[in-house]
Design a protein around this motif. Structure first.
Motif, PDB file in Angstrom:
ATOM      1  N   ALA A   9      25.486  33.907  35.667  1.00 15.61           N
ATOM      2  CA  ALA A   9      25.370  35.366  35.623  1.00 15.61           C
ATOM      3  C   ALA A   9      26.595  36.024  36.257  1.00 15.61           C
ATOM      4  O   ALA A   9      27.128  37.006  35.719  1.00 15.61           O
ATOM      5  N   VAL A  10      27.054  35.503  37.374  1.00 22.38           N
ATOM      6  CA  VAL A  10      28.240  36.067  38.028  1.00 22.38           C
ATOM      7  C   VAL A  10      29.478  35.826  37.168  1.00 22.38           C
ATOM      8  O   VAL A  10      30.347  36.708  37.061  1.00 22.38           O
ATOM      9  N   ALA A  11      29.560  34.668  36.519  1.00 15.83           N
ATOM     10  CA  ALA A  11      30.688  34.396  35.621  1.00 15.83           C
ATOM     11  C   ALA A  11      30.699  35.384  34.459  1.00 15.83           C
ATOM     12  O   ALA A  11      31.757  35.878  34.064  1.00 15.83           O
ATOM     13  N   ALA A  12      29.524  35.692  33.932  1.00 12.06           N
ATOM     14  CA  ALA A  12      29.438  36.687  32.853  1.00 12.06           C
ATOM     15  C   ALA A  12      29.846  38.066  33.354  1.00 12.06           C
ATOM     16  O   ALA A  12      30.544  38.813  32.661  1.00 12.06           O
ATOM     17  N   ALA A  13      29.443  38.407  34.567  1.00 10.23           N
ATOM     18  CA  ALA A  13      29.825  39.694  35.147  1.00 10.23           C
ATOM     19  C   ALA A  13      31.332  39.755  35.405  1.00 10.23           C
ATOM     20  O   ALA A  13      31.970  40.791  35.182  1.00 10.23           O
ATOM     21  N   LEU A  14      31.904  38.648  35.863  1.00 10.53           N
ATOM     22  CA  LEU A  14      33.358  38.594  36.056  1.00 10.53           C
ATOM     23  C   LEU A  14      34.094  38.741  34.727  1.00 10.53           C
ATOM     24  O   LEU A  14      35.116  39.431  34.642  1.00 10.53           O
ATOM     25  N   TRP A  15      33.579  38.101  33.675  1.00 12.01           N
ATOM     26  CA  TRP A  15      34.188  38.229  32.359  1.00 12.01           C
ATOM     27  C   TRP A  15      34.158  39.690  31.901  1.00 12.01           C
ATOM     28  O   TRP A  15      35.152  40.209  31.400  1.00 12.01           O
ATOM     29  N   ALA A  16      33.022  40.349  32.098  1.00  7.39           N
ATOM     30  CA  ALA A  16      32.917  41.761  31.722  1.00  7.39           C
ATOM     31  C   ALA A  16      33.897  42.613  32.528  1.00  7.39           C
ATOM     32  O   ALA A  16      34.513  43.540  31.994  1.00  7.39           O
ATOM     33  N   ALA A  17      34.051  42.287  33.805  1.00 13.41           N
ATOM     34  CA  ALA A  17      34.991  43.040  34.644  1.00 13.41           C
ATOM     35  C   ALA A  17      36.426  42.854  34.156  1.00 13.41           C
ATOM     36  O   ALA A  17      37.220  43.800  34.183  1.00 13.41           O
ATOM     37  N   THR A  18      36.767  41.654  33.669  1.00 12.57           N
ATOM     38  CA  THR A  18      38.127  41.446  33.153  1.00 12.57           C
ATOM     39  C   THR A  18      38.352  42.257  31.888  1.00 12.57           C
ATOM     40  O   THR A  18      39.484  42.658  31.610  1.00 12.57           O
ATOM     41  N   LYS A  19      37.313  42.503  31.127  1.00 16.66           N
ATOM     42  CA  LYS A  19      37.445  43.276  29.891  1.00 16.66           C
ATOM     43  C   LYS A  19      37.402  44.784  30.147  1.00 16.66           C
ATOM     44  O   LYS A  19      38.021  45.557  29.416  1.00 16.66           O
ATOM     45  N   LEU A  20      36.696  45.221  31.172  1.00 15.43           N
ATOM     46  CA  LEU A  20      36.484  46.653  31.401  1.00 15.43           C
ATOM     47  C   LEU A  20      37.431  47.280  32.418  1.00 15.43           C
ATOM     48  O   LEU A  20      37.654  48.488  32.388  1.00 15.43           O
ATOM     49  N   VAL A  21      37.964  46.481  33.327  1.00 15.10           N
ATOM     50  CA  VAL A  21      38.768  47.025  34.429  1.00 15.10           C
ATOM     51  C   VAL A  21      40.210  46.553  34.293  1.00 15.10           C
ATOM     52  O   VAL A  21      40.470  45.346  34.270  1.00 15.10           O
ATOM     53  N   ASP A  22      41.120  47.517  34.193  1.00 14.97           N
ATOM     54  CA  ASP A  22      42.536  47.164  34.217  1.00 14.97           C
ATOM     55  C   ASP A  22      42.884  46.663  35.611  1.00 14.97           C
ATOM     56  O   ASP A  22      42.529  47.288  36.611  1.00 14.97           O
ATOM     57  N   GLY A  23      43.572  45.553  35.678  1.00 19.47           N
ATOM     58  CA  GLY A  23      43.968  45.010  36.970  1.00 19.47           C
ATOM     59  C   GLY A  23      43.195  43.781  37.376  1.00 19.47           C
ATOM     60  O   GLY A  23      43.517  43.146  38.370  1.00 19.47           O
ATOM     61  N   ILE A  24      42.148  43.428  36.634  1.00 17.82           N
ATOM     62  CA  ILE A  24      41.446  42.165  36.864  1.00 17.82           C
ATOM     63  C   ILE A  24      41.779  41.289  35.670  1.00 17.82           C
ATOM     64  O   ILE A  24      41.433  41.610  34.536  1.00 17.82           O
ATOM     65  N   ILE A  25      42.448  40.185  35.939  1.00 18.55           N
ATOM     66  CA  ILE A  25      43.058  39.392  34.872  1.00 18.55           C
ATOM     67  C   ILE A  25      42.673  37.926  35.013  1.00 18.55           C
ATOM     68  O   ILE A  25      42.735  37.362  36.109  1.00 18.55           O
TER      69      ILE A  25
END
Length: 122
Positions: A9-25
């Motif tokens: 679940a956290v990995a999925a949330a991190l993936w979403a954050a990489t797609k939605l937030v500029d600066g998380i790569i």
């Protein structure tokens, strides 16, 4: 089994954050490496949260009360930045570019993790 589901679940949330937030790569070459990196970072993020968050909550409880809990956003952003630094030390292809990216990323990760917890349950 519960820990594995939480890491996913956290990995999925991190993936979403990489797609939605500029600066998380996540700068991985292949989708398989990206998934592996996200799972490893989710594990690191879980350990960082499990170890440091209770200590920070105890020491900073006055800030939590004074800000009506909004200080938690700053703490979560700091823990995400720390996770990014640890990932860099472990040669994982995950990077958070600054405080504001970490703040928005922490919000995205928190909301998505909460929604997944509602769907998946305990």
């Amino acid at each position: 089994m519960k820990i594995i589901v939480k890491i996913l679940a956290v990995a999925a949330a991190l993936w979403a954050a990489t797609k939605l937030v500029d600066g998380i790569i996540v700068s991985a070459d292949t989708p398989a490496k990206e998934i592996g990196t996200l799972l490893a970072v989710a594990l690191v993020f879980g350990v960082v949260n499990a170890v440091l968050k209770p200590i920070i909550k105890t020491l900073g409880c006055a800030f939590y009360i004074l800000t009506l809990g909004l200080f938690a956003l700053v703490v979560n952003a700091g823990l995400l930045l720390l996770t990014s630094w640890i990932a860099g030390q472990l040669d994982l292809a995950f990077h958070v570019a600054g405080f504001w990216a970490a703040l928005w990323g922490a919000i995205v990760i928190g909301v998505i993790s909460w929604l997944l917890d509602l769907v998946l349950g305990d």
